[in-house]
Design a protein around this motif. Structure first.
Motif, mmCIF file in Angstrom:
data_model
loop_
_atom_site.group_PDB
_atom_site.id
_atom_site.type_symbol
_atom_site.label_atom_id
_atom_site.label_comp_id
_atom_site.label_asym_id
_atom_site.label_seq_id
_atom_site.Cartn_x
_atom_site.Cartn_y
_atom_site.Cartn_z
ATOM 1 N N ASP A 202 6.839 0.257 -1.383
ATOM 2 C CA ASP A 202 5.356 1.034 -1.691
ATOM 3 C C ASP A 202 5.473 2.115 -2.556
ATOM 4 O OD1 ASP A 202 6.608 0.334 1.262
ATOM 5 O OD2 ASP A 202 3.542 -0.013 1.204
ATOM 6 N N GLN A 207 0.890 -1.649 -8.116
ATOM 7 C CA GLN A 207 -0.216 -1.704 -7.158
ATOM 8 C C GLN A 207 -1.938 -1.757 -7.345
ATOM 9 O OE1 GLN A 207 0.130 0.482 -3.580
ATOM 10 N NE2 GLN A 207 0.864 1.996 -4.535
ATOM 11 N N GLY A 208 -2.956 -2.882 -7.241
ATOM 12 C CA GLY A 208 -4.355 -2.858 -7.574
ATOM 13 C C GLY A 208 -4.089 -3.032 -9.406
ATOM 14 N N ALA A 281 5.920 -5.211 2.389
ATOM 15 C CA ALA A 281 5.023 -4.032 2.412
ATOM 16 C C ALA A 281 6.541 -2.745 3.704
ATOM 17 C CB ALA A 281 4.372 -3.942 2.228
ATOM 18 N N ASP A 304 2.025 -8.380 2.075
ATOM 19 C CA ASP A 304 1.537 -7.832 2.986
ATOM 20 C C ASP A 304 1.637 -8.449 3.968
ATOM 21 O OD1 ASP A 304 -0.944 -8.869 3.002
ATOM 22 O OD2 ASP A 304 -2.478 -7.240 2.947
ATOM 23 N N GLN A 308 -1.044 -11.890 1.695
ATOM 24 C CA GLN A 308 -1.646 -11.453 0.569
ATOM 25 C C GLN A 308 -0.388 -10.299 -0.718
ATOM 26 O OE1 GLN A 308 -5.022 -12.460 -0.072
ATOM 27 N NE2 GLN A 308 -3.298 -13.543 1.749
ATOM 28 N N THR A 309 -0.741 -10.009 -2.224
ATOM 29 C CA THR A 309 0.241 -9.816 -2.704
ATOM 30 C C THR A 309 -0.390 -8.369 -3.031
ATOM 31 O OG1 THR A 309 0.869 -11.774 -4.475
ATOM 32 C CG2 THR A 309 0.687 -9.740 -5.390
ATOM 33 N N VAL A 310 0.201 -7.264 -2.805
ATOM 34 C CA VAL A 310 -0.146 -5.580 -2.814
ATOM 35 C C VAL A 310 0.355 -5.105 -3.966
ATOM 36 C CG1 VAL A 310 -1.122 -5.747 -0.200
ATOM 37 C CG2 VAL A 310 1.828 -5.934 -1.005
ATOM 38 N N GLY A 311 1.405 -6.146 -4.185
ATOM 39 C CA GLY A 311 2.315 -5.132 -5.170
ATOM 40 C C GLY A 311 3.459 -5.825 -5.949
#
Length: 324
Positions: A202, A207-208, A281, A304, A308-311
């Motif tokens: 992380d 991200q984002g 994550a 996560d 879901q894709t978080v990075g």
């Protein structure tokens, strides 16, 4: 050539003598060693190591090793202890005193004070019948038959034996406490080991909006623009609800070009790699590196708990973080 040969013979003799001195320590690991471990484990405070001269230098290293392996410890010079530093030692502590002869005046001067405070005293000496050994709650014999010094004067084999016994004590305590690699990393946060053991994925992943994303019906030409804009050499391919469907990488692009596909008419869903390697994550960055090395890939999608894709993390990010 004769002089050169003497250098080699002297060095070999020294190593052999010190190795023999260390080897003899194993047979001395018994009740006294066990008692010393139990004394250290029982005290609510810290372990204070003290010693004069070469023993003091060895004591400083032993204290540092203890502290970095789960036993809070520090070194106090016995001469300074007699002039104020005794205040650094509390009734909750225990003391390890080093003296090959067991008669070092500066060390013996501390014994009545330690006894008055009820502080457990552990000694490491080469003289089991010495005043320091007899005054101790536990004595560990680190004596040697002869020093490696040909004059039998300079502390050589004896200091090596004491250092090794200190390591043995530290490791025995480490195992008794259940000290882990992650605990070790917390004592070494600034080093490469600390980074490898503490840094999470992380901390280094994109991200984002920095995550390259396209849908499976995105034309290849538009997907290439996304790859170029985000600079990771790949893009994720996601469903409307954010679920990961696949990835499109430089390798997929090379295969597509070899097949001479129409980059404007071909949807990325026809070319992407389905079921790509992923990480979740919260894992260590070092674990992400292992996955990438095993799969021979340069980027890894991070999911996560809801998948879901978080990075996304790539090798460059791990290199910059000092992991790779």
């Amino acid at each position: 050539m004769i002089e050169a040969a003497r250098y080699l013979l002297s060095a070999q003799r020294t190593i052999r003598m010190e190795a023999e001195a260390v080897a003899s320590l194993e047979e001395r690991i018994g009740d006294d060693f066990k008692n010393a471990c139990e004394l250290i484990l029982k005290v609510p405070g810290r372990t204070v190591v003290t010693g004069m001269g070469k023993s003091g230098h060895v004591g400083g290293k032993i204290a540092a090793t203890l502290a970095s392996t789960g036993t809070p410890a520090f070194f106090v010079h016995p001469g300074e202890a007699s002039h104020g530093d005794m205040g650094m030692i509390t009734a909750d502590d225990c003391v390890i005193a080093l003296s090959n002869s067991g008669t070092t005046p500066e060390v013996l001067m501390l014994v009545p004070l330690l006894k008055r405070l009820g502080i457990p005293l552990i000694s490491m000496t080469g003289a089991p019948e010495s005043p320091l050994a007899l005054a101790s709650n536990a004595h560990i014999n680190t004596g040697v038959d002869v020093e490696a010094c040909p004059l039998d004067l300079a502390p050589t084999s004896s200091t090596t034996s004491t250092l090794v016994m200190g390591d043995a004590l530290a490791i025995a305590l480490l195992e008794a406490r259940g000290f882990t690699a992650e605990d070790f990393a917390f004592s070494h946060p600034g080093g490469a080991l600390g980074r490898k053991l503490l840094l999470k994925i992380d901390d280094v992943m994109r991200q984002g909006d920095a995550i390259p994303r396209v849908t499976e019906d995105t034309p290849l030409a538009d997907a290439l623009l996304e790859i170029s804009a985000k600079g990771l050499g790949m893009t994720t391919v996601t469903a409307a609800d954010g679920a990961l469907l696949g990835v499109f990488t430089d390798g997929d692009l090379r295969r597509a070009l070899d097949e001479q596909v129409d980059i404007k008419a071909t949807a990325i869903g026809e070319l992407m790699t389905r079921s790509p390697a992923v990480a979740h994550a919260g894992i260590l960055a070092a674990e992400a590196l292992r996955i990438m090395e095993e799969r021979h890939i340069s980027a890894l999608v991070v999911l996560d708990e809801q998948e879901q894709t978080v990075g996304v993390v790539n090798l460059l990010a791990l290199l910059e973080a000092g992991i790779a």
